[in-house]
Design a protein around this motif. Structure first.
Motif, PDB file in Angstrom:
ATOM      1  N   LEU A  26      -2.936  -2.399   8.523  1.00  0.00           N
ATOM      2  CA  LEU A  26      -2.634  -2.297   7.161  1.00  0.00           C
ATOM      3  C   LEU A  26      -3.847  -1.341   6.628  1.00  0.00           C
ATOM      4  O   LEU A  26      -5.213  -1.527   6.494  1.00  0.00           O
ATOM      5  N   LYS A  30      -4.209   0.828   0.785  1.00  0.00           N
ATOM      6  CA  LYS A  30      -2.779   0.654   0.567  1.00  0.00           C
ATOM      7  C   LYS A  30      -2.122  -0.771  -0.367  1.00  0.00           C
ATOM      8  O   LYS A  30      -2.817  -1.518  -0.055  1.00  0.00           O
ATOM      9  N   VAL A  32       0.181  -3.158   0.413  1.00  0.00           N
ATOM     10  CA  VAL A  32       1.017  -3.698   1.351  1.00  0.00           C
ATOM     11  C   VAL A  32       2.013  -4.907   0.694  1.00  0.00           C
ATOM     12  O   VAL A  32       1.275  -5.741   0.524  1.00  0.00           O
ATOM     13  N   ASP A 202       3.329   0.483  -1.349  1.00  0.00           N
ATOM     14  CA  ASP A 202       3.133   1.594  -0.290  1.00  0.00           C
ATOM     15  C   ASP A 202       3.932   1.382   0.897  1.00  0.00           C
ATOM     16  O   ASP A 202       4.689   2.158   1.445  1.00  0.00           O
ATOM     17  N   HIS A 203       3.850   0.136   1.600  1.00  0.00           N
ATOM     18  CA  HIS A 203       4.386  -0.166   2.782  1.00  0.00           C
ATOM     19  C   HIS A 203       5.104  -1.591   2.505  1.00  0.00           C
ATOM     20  O   HIS A 203       4.343  -2.178   1.629  1.00  0.00           O
ATOM     21  N   SER A 215       8.071  -2.337   9.499  1.00  0.00           N
ATOM     22  CA  SER A 215       7.091  -2.360   8.656  1.00  0.00           C
ATOM     23  C   SER A 215       7.129  -0.463   8.351  1.00  0.00           C
ATOM     24  O   SER A 215       6.998   0.275   9.385  1.00  0.00           O
ATOM     25  N   ASP A 216       7.231  -0.313   7.042  1.00  0.00           N
ATOM     26  CA  ASP A 216       7.506   1.018   6.730  1.00  0.00           C
ATOM     27  C   ASP A 216       7.562   1.236   5.196  1.00  0.00           C
ATOM     28  O   ASP A 216       7.260   0.185   4.583  1.00  0.00           O
ATOM     29  N   THR A 217       7.732   2.615   4.662  1.00  0.00           N
ATOM     30  CA  THR A 217       7.756   2.752   3.426  1.00  0.00           C
ATOM     31  C   THR A 217       8.844   2.268   2.667  1.00  0.00           C
ATOM     32  O   THR A 217       9.852   1.817   3.578  1.00  0.00           O
ATOM     33  N   GLU A 363       8.188   6.830  10.453  1.00  0.00           N
ATOM     34  CA  GLU A 363       7.123   5.891  10.701  1.00  0.00           C
ATOM     35  C   GLU A 363       5.997   6.331   9.759  1.00  0.00           C
ATOM     36  O   GLU A 363       5.485   7.539   9.620  1.00  0.00           O
ATOM     37  N   GLY A 364       5.696   5.335   8.822  1.00  0.00           N
ATOM     38  CA  GLY A 364       4.416   5.544   8.233  1.00  0.00           C
ATOM     39  C   GLY A 364       3.251   5.009   8.633  1.00  0.00           C
ATOM     40  O   GLY A 364       3.232   4.624  10.035  1.00  0.00           O
ATOM     41  N   CYS A 366       1.522   2.352   8.602  1.00  0.00           N
ATOM     42  CA  CYS A 366       1.458   0.863   8.688  1.00  0.00           C
ATOM     43  C   CYS A 366       2.519   0.549   9.587  1.00  0.00           C
ATOM     44  O   CYS A 366       3.588   0.533   9.331  1.00  0.00           O
ATOM     45  N   HIS A 367       2.211   0.055  10.998  1.00  0.00           N
ATOM     46  CA  HIS A 367       2.967  -0.247  11.762  1.00  0.00           C
ATOM     47  C   HIS A 367       2.970  -1.618  12.181  1.00  0.00           C
ATOM     48  O   HIS A 367       2.074  -2.129  12.354  1.00  0.00           O
TER      49      HIS A 367
END
Length: 370
Positions: A26, A30, A32, A202-203, A215-217, A363-364, A366-367
């Protein structure tokens, strides 16, 4: 930098696995959202981040420091709960001052921070009030203020809007986004409400049965869900699913639905069986002729649009129709899809099949893996 990392995090309660081998980063600053149904592991994950639960295995780092087995008071975080958790014997000012007095800060610094937070949350007029007489929205503002006043490295929020009515929830979503834009503090927010998630995040981290599924936007999650569960969970109405006839091969640019060829983005993987997914707003209804034949079975009015339930030889689906074009139950129509918005899932695994459309490879920063 208040980056939070969880690495192979696992939590077992006797024979029940609440969180299963989760890895997630994270990014600092952000907002999340951990999203999923009840029992998916999102609150347990948050409690481990807070130090209220310790993992069975795995690690957690906050701003580069290993905090896996530190107590809550040893972590520079602040938590906001669903049920406010205010001290009823203290007034609004007393609740805001409480964590600062515990830190032993000088009186002048306490007064400055309380005044700043009250101004940010627009509760200056409530500083002399008792918390027992406040509305739910005002109580939540005070609870947020008590967290903000500490100036922590991260905020952890466990369904803080869950007890508010719909109007207050919408208002608080807007206020939380404004607050985050001003403070830019790493925030982890737990909810089962997809509308809250899409409005705030944001994510988004979607969880089910203790696993991180994606995990993505918000846009990445909505447009290219990693699996059929995510596609069902995000979107109202949820994504339509129609079984594809026959196998799918890499390079295919069309599939068969009940004998009708339907264009799809160029497929990059083989599948013995596939399911076509399309959002209701990407279903187009027209006069009978080309396309998939359908009959309007049911219609719902939502002011700005209609939702039409359509029966086809390939299965039932829903379409969003502009308010000026009222569908009529019993009407026979032809259905087409926005090709660029169609996705395919493997029928056996329910996982998204990759395509040449780059939206599906978004892919953002935050994975998550599991």
């Amino acid at each position: 930098m208040a980056e939070i990392r969880i690495h192979h995090l696992h939590k077992r309660f006797s024979d029940f696995v609440a969180v299963r081998d989760s890895t997630l980063t994270l990014e600092d600053g952000k907002f999340v959202v951990l999203l999923g149904p009840s029992g998916c592991g999102k609150t347990t994950t948050l409690r481990m981040l807070a130090g209220l639960e310790f993992p069975t295995s795995g690690s957690i780092t906050l701003a580069g420091q290993d905090v896996t087995y530190l107590r809550p008071r040893e972590r520079d975080i602040a938590m906001v709960f669903q049920l406010f958790a205010l001290y009823p014997h203290l007034g609004v000012r007393g609740n805001l001052e409480f964590p600062l007095r515990n830190e032993g800060l000088p009186r002048a610094e306490i007064d400055r921070r309380v005044a700043d937070v009250a101004a940010i949350l627009r509760i200056e007029h409530l500083l002399g009030a008792r918390v027992g007489g406040l509305s739910g929205g005002d109580r939540q503002r005070v609870a947020l203020g008590r967290a903000i006043v500490r100036q922590p490295q991260a905020f952890l929020m466990d369904e803080p809007l869950g007890t508010l009515d719909a109007e207050f929830r919408e208002l608080m979503c807007v206020e939380l986004r404004k607050l985050h834009a001003r403070l830019a503090t790493t925030t982890v927010f737990v909810t089962h409400d997809q509308n809250e998630a899409m409005a705030l995040a944001d994510h988004i981290v979607v969880m089910d049965r203790g696993e991180i599924l994606q995990s993505d936007t918000p846009g990445g999650i909505y447009n290219a869900p990693s699996c059929m569960f995510v596609a069902r969970f995000i979107g109202r109405p949820p994504m339509n699913f129609l079984p594809v006839a026959g196998a799918v091969r890499a390079g295919d640019v069309a599939v068969s639905l009940a004998g009708v060829r339907v264009a799809v983005p160029c497929t990059q993987a083989d599948a013995a069986g596939a399911v076509l997914g399309v959002r209701p707003e990407h279903v187009c209804m027209g006069a009978q002729g080309g396309g998939l034949a359908a009959e309007v079975r049911h219609v719902e009015y939502f002011g700005s649009h209609w939702i039409a339930e359509l029966a086809t030889a390939a299965g039932t689906l829903k379409a969003v129709v502009h308010k000026s074009q009222r569908p009529v139950p019993g009407e026979r129509v032809a259905v087409a899809f926005d090709t660029a918005r169609v996705v395919l899932f493997d029928a056996a695994t329910e996982q998204l099949l990759p395509s040449a459309d780059k939206r599906q490879h978004h892919e953002g920063p935050c994975h998550g893996q599991h």
